[in-house]
Design an enzyme around this catalytic site. Sequence first.
Site, PDB file in Angstrom:
ATOM      1  N   THR A 118      40.030  42.838  30.623  1.00  0.00           N
ATOM      2  CA  THR A 118      38.646  42.632  30.191  1.00  0.00           C
ATOM      3  C   THR A 118      38.714  41.859  28.884  1.00  0.00           C
ATOM      4  O   THR A 118      39.726  41.872  28.180  1.00  0.00           O
ATOM      5  CB  THR A 118      37.874  43.944  29.920  1.00  0.00           C
ATOM      6  OG1 THR A 118      38.481  44.625  28.829  1.00  0.00           O
ATOM      7  CG2 THR A 118      37.838  44.838  31.144  1.00  0.00           C
ATOM      8  N   ASP A 127      46.688  46.243  35.353  1.00  0.00           N
ATOM      9  CA  ASP A 127      45.321  46.197  34.835  1.00  0.00           C
ATOM     10  C   ASP A 127      45.396  46.468  33.333  1.00  0.00           C
ATOM     11  O   ASP A 127      45.584  47.598  32.898  1.00  0.00           O
ATOM     12  CB  ASP A 127      44.466  47.249  35.552  1.00  0.00           C
ATOM     13  CG  ASP A 127      43.026  47.267  35.038  1.00  0.00           C
ATOM     14  OD1 ASP A 127      42.757  46.690  33.962  1.00  0.00           O
ATOM     15  OD2 ASP A 127      42.179  47.870  35.714  1.00  0.00           O
ATOM     16  N   ARG A 171      31.482  40.692  26.974  1.00  0.00           N
ATOM     17  CA  ARG A 171      31.724  41.551  28.124  1.00  0.00           C
ATOM     18  C   ARG A 171      32.166  40.692  29.311  1.00  0.00           C
ATOM     19  O   ARG A 171      31.421  39.786  29.717  1.00  0.00           O
ATOM     20  CB  ARG A 171      30.398  42.239  28.435  1.00  0.00           C
ATOM     21  CG  ARG A 171      30.427  43.517  29.169  1.00  0.00           C
ATOM     22  CD  ARG A 171      29.210  44.330  28.791  1.00  0.00           C
ATOM     23  NE  ARG A 171      29.553  45.050  27.566  1.00  0.00           N
ATOM     24  CZ  ARG A 171      30.341  46.116  27.547  1.00  0.00           C
ATOM     25  NH1 ARG A 171      30.823  46.623  28.669  1.00  0.00           N
ATOM     26  NH2 ARG A 171      30.650  46.700  26.417  1.00  0.00           N
ATOM     27  N   TYR A 178      23.718  26.695  36.915  1.00  0.00           N
ATOM     28  CA  TYR A 178      24.435  27.170  38.104  1.00  0.00           C
ATOM     29  C   TYR A 178      25.706  26.359  38.271  1.00  0.00           C
ATOM     30  O   TYR A 178      25.658  25.129  38.193  1.00  0.00           O
ATOM     31  CB  TYR A 178      23.567  27.019  39.361  1.00  0.00           C
ATOM     32  CG  TYR A 178      23.354  28.364  40.005  1.00  0.00           C
ATOM     33  CD1 TYR A 178      24.436  29.049  40.562  1.00  0.00           C
ATOM     34  CD2 TYR A 178      22.107  28.970  40.022  1.00  0.00           C
ATOM     35  CE1 TYR A 178      24.268  30.308  41.109  1.00  0.00           C
ATOM     36  CE2 TYR A 178      21.934  30.222  40.571  1.00  0.00           C
ATOM     37  CZ  TYR A 178      23.016  30.895  41.114  1.00  0.00           C
ATOM     38  OH  TYR A 178      22.852  32.127  41.649  1.00  0.00           O
ATOM     39  N   GLU A 225      28.538  27.225  40.768  1.00  0.00           N
ATOM     40  CA  GLU A 225      29.444  27.781  41.784  1.00  0.00           C
ATOM     41  C   GLU A 225      30.597  26.818  42.021  1.00  0.00           C
ATOM     42  O   GLU A 225      30.394  25.606  42.114  1.00  0.00           O
ATOM     43  CB  GLU A 225      28.684  28.020  43.087  1.00  0.00           C
ATOM     44  CG  GLU A 225      27.807  29.261  43.031  1.00  0.00           C
ATOM     45  CD  GLU A 225      27.040  29.485  44.328  1.00  0.00           C
ATOM     46  OE1 GLU A 225      27.093  28.622  45.221  1.00  0.00           O
ATOM     47  OE2 GLU A 225      26.384  30.540  44.428  1.00  0.00           O
ATOM     48  N   LYS A 253      37.246  44.652  25.210  1.00  0.00           N
ATOM     49  CA  LYS A 253      37.808  45.861  24.615  1.00  0.00           C
ATOM     50  C   LYS A 253      38.657  45.449  23.403  1.00  0.00           C
ATOM     51  O   LYS A 253      38.103  44.925  22.453  1.00  0.00           O
ATOM     52  CB  LYS A 253      38.534  46.667  25.675  1.00  0.00           C
ATOM     53  CG  LYS A 253      37.558  47.140  26.781  1.00  0.00           C
ATOM     54  CD  LYS A 253      38.192  47.982  27.853  1.00  0.00           C
ATOM     55  CE  LYS A 253      37.186  48.314  28.942  1.00  0.00           C
ATOM     56  NZ  LYS A 253      37.785  49.067  30.056  1.00  0.00           N
TER      57      LYS A 253
HETATM   58  C1  LIG Z   1      37.378  49.316  31.277  1.00  0.00           C
HETATM   59  C2  LIG Z   1      38.305  49.200  32.435  1.00  0.00           C
HETATM   60  C3  LIG Z   1      37.987  48.413  33.537  1.00  0.00           C
HETATM   61  C4  LIG Z   1      36.583  47.982  33.846  1.00  0.00           C
HETATM   62  O1  LIG Z   1      35.993  47.061  33.165  1.00  0.00           O
HETATM   63  P1  LIG Z   1      34.425  46.766  33.349  1.00  0.00           P
HETATM   64  O2  LIG Z   1      34.315  45.524  32.567  1.00  0.00           O
HETATM   65  O3  LIG Z   1      33.701  47.934  32.815  1.00  0.00           O
HETATM   66  O4  LIG Z   1      34.156  46.530  34.792  1.00  0.00           O
HETATM   67  C5  LIG Z   1      38.956  48.209  34.513  1.00  0.00           C
HETATM   68  N1  LIG Z   1      40.164  48.799  34.416  1.00  0.00           N
HETATM   69  C6  LIG Z   1      40.477  49.605  33.400  1.00  0.00           C
HETATM   70  C7  LIG Z   1      41.829  50.215  33.372  1.00  0.00           C
HETATM   71  C8  LIG Z   1      39.556  49.847  32.384  1.00  0.00           C
HETATM   72  O5  LIG Z   1      39.867  50.679  31.401  1.00  0.00           O
END
Ligand SMILES: *Cc1c(COP(=O)(O)O)cnc(C)c1O
Length: 422
Positions: free
Chosen positions: A232, A206, A241, A60, A62, A235
Amino acid sequence: MINSKKHENHTLNTEEDIEIKEIIKKEIERQKSQIILIASENFTSREVIRTMGSPLTNKYAEGYPGQRYYAGCENVDEAEQLAMDRANKLFGSEYCNVQPHSGVSANLAVFLGVLNCGDKILSMNLRDGGHLSHGHKQNLSGRYYDVHTYTVNPETEMLDYENIQKIAREVRPKLIIAGASSYSRIIDFDRFREIADEVSAFFMADTAHIAGLMVSGYHPTSIGVADFTTATTHKTLRGPRGGLIFADKKYADLIDRSVFPGVQGGPLMHVIAAKAVAFKEALQDSFKDYSRRIIENSKALCEYMKNDGFRIVSGGTDNHLFLIDLTSKNLTGSEAVDALTSVGIIVNKNVIPFDKLRPTIASGIRIGTPAVTTQGMGEEEMYKIGELISSTLKNRNNNTILKEIAKKVRNLAGDFPVYTKD
Ligand SMILES: *Cc1c(COP(=O)(O)O)cnc(C)c1O
């Protein structure tokens, strides 16, 4: 006493969960035998997987390195500091937060940091490529904020910055969001910055999908341009993840507080350590090469489909993915996914700009090349895959032909194993 202690250790170390083990085995087999063209998926390295499976999960922590609410954090502090240092180096940023559990958590933390309930946000329409967390009515973002959207240009199917500017002037949003899940073109972050400045809005980029391409120099960066960049790690970045937030130093406290205690509790230290591993991998020259090949493969497969008579949304791609509009083929996205899945080609159905069908059916499919590129496939394999996709869709009612295709798919996947020691 001695015996019972031994017994405890024995139990902790060796008891197997046969059911889960079997499921994992089947999933490894699936990943090995199918061709995975889901644009948001990838194969992460063994070292990343090993790190995620480490006892760091027990801790933990935090708070942040040096300022934790728990004792015994000296080692995980080092891991998180290393993750942050590497992330900043990789992205060229001055501040980052590596704790978000996912891309959506990263976005929510930024929203919590800069918005109040009812504030206006301006983001890309979901149907045109946007993401659920940018204001879908069932997502927290759509329920707590006043959501306005921009679309792509109906003719070019690309972002229309003049129109975005026009909407921004009318709406005067507090936050403008750029970034998408199914947009195959370069996003002009500088132009978004100008628009945001003109209407005094915050600007969030994003980069969930394109982060790996961006750090490799194959997509213009949003760092130092947007107020907040979210990403993220799983990807195109090819890590575990998870999520990330970058910003100027002046927002460090705001974002740190928004992540914890704002939207999260204890950070996943095993995942944060695995993020550090992935950042180190992405800092190597070979990763730049990998990103370049992702795009080459995407363009090659896209060209093949186009020459074979499929309509590509916006006419092509600049990145790791593209969308096929199946309307003229008298086929829905969901039917195409079923046919392709039956031969072991994994894609997802996707709405296309101005789609008339529901998202659960959709008029298109989204195809991405990060995973097959990690496997080492190149343009030659892309042409083979294109041929397999095309003949699957054309012969979707002919079981004999589908069976032959399925065999070819298994063979092709088998020629490019990722985890060779399995
Ligand atoms: C995949 C994606 C996310 C979300 O990611 P998670 O890890 O699934 O929560 C956020 N924004 C965009 C544009 C995405 O393509």
